[in-house]
Write a protein that holds these residues in place. Structure first.
Motif: not given
Length: 169
Positions: A121-127, A140-147, A1-14
């Motif tokens: 552009g109105s949301y962000e996440a860190i895990y 989905g989840q991607v390494p933090l550095e990607r975002r 498991m990568v220690s720090r990730t972010t959400a891989n959301a694209k576009g609007d989130v509902v």
């Protein structure tokens, strides 16, 4: 498991927050069907992914208040499920409204929901050291550095950047 990730959301989130509050514990015959109805709706949605529910998190705010954070593909799919005559939601909502009109629920059980369409552009996440959870479980989840390492970078991220980067790279 990568220690720090972010959400891989694209576009609007509902996002839909939906829940109930037990106002009178002794009125089990009134609030228990509401709680069980929500669980059955979640099961129905899990069995039919085409309806649009991407992920959900069951939570409690107190011994009286229970709710679900839901992530949907689109507001159109959320509306479609909420109004579909073949969906369990329709049956539960009809029964609830019938009891409410007769005054049986007054003061005994409360329900609520809030729905949000959050523009890109109105949301962000860190895990940190987390499996996919919340928005990351839905998209989905991607390494933090990607975002971007910083919140300001993740807020300014646009999914079109990936498309442009892939075409030029």
């Amino acid at each position: 498991m990568v220690s720090r990730t972010t959400a891989n959301a694209k576009g609007d989130v509902v996002v839909l927050l939906i829940g109930m509050r037990i106002n009178r514990f002794w009125a089990v015959h009134l609030w228990l069907p509401v709680l069980l109805g929500m669980l059955r709706m979640l099961r129905e949605l899990a069995q039919d992914p085409a309806r649009g529910l991407l992920s959900r998190v069951l939570l409690t705010a107190s011994p009286r208040t229970y709710y679900v954070v839901q992530y949907w593909e689109s507001k159109e799919k959320l509306y479609a499920y909420a109004s579909a005559p073949d969906a369990w939601h329709h049956k539960v909502w009809t029964a609830f409204n019938h009891k409410e009109r007769k005054g049986k629920l007054r003061g005994r059980v409360g329900i609520w929901h809030e729905a949000y369409v959050v523009p890109e552009g109105s949301y962000e996440a860190i895990y940190g050291d987390m499996p996919a959870f919340g928005l990351a479980a839905a998209h989905g989840q991607v390494p933090l550095e990607r975002r971007g390492r910083y919140a300001k970078d993740r807020f300014s991220y646009r999914s079109q950047q990936e498309t442009v980067g892939e075409k030029t790279g």
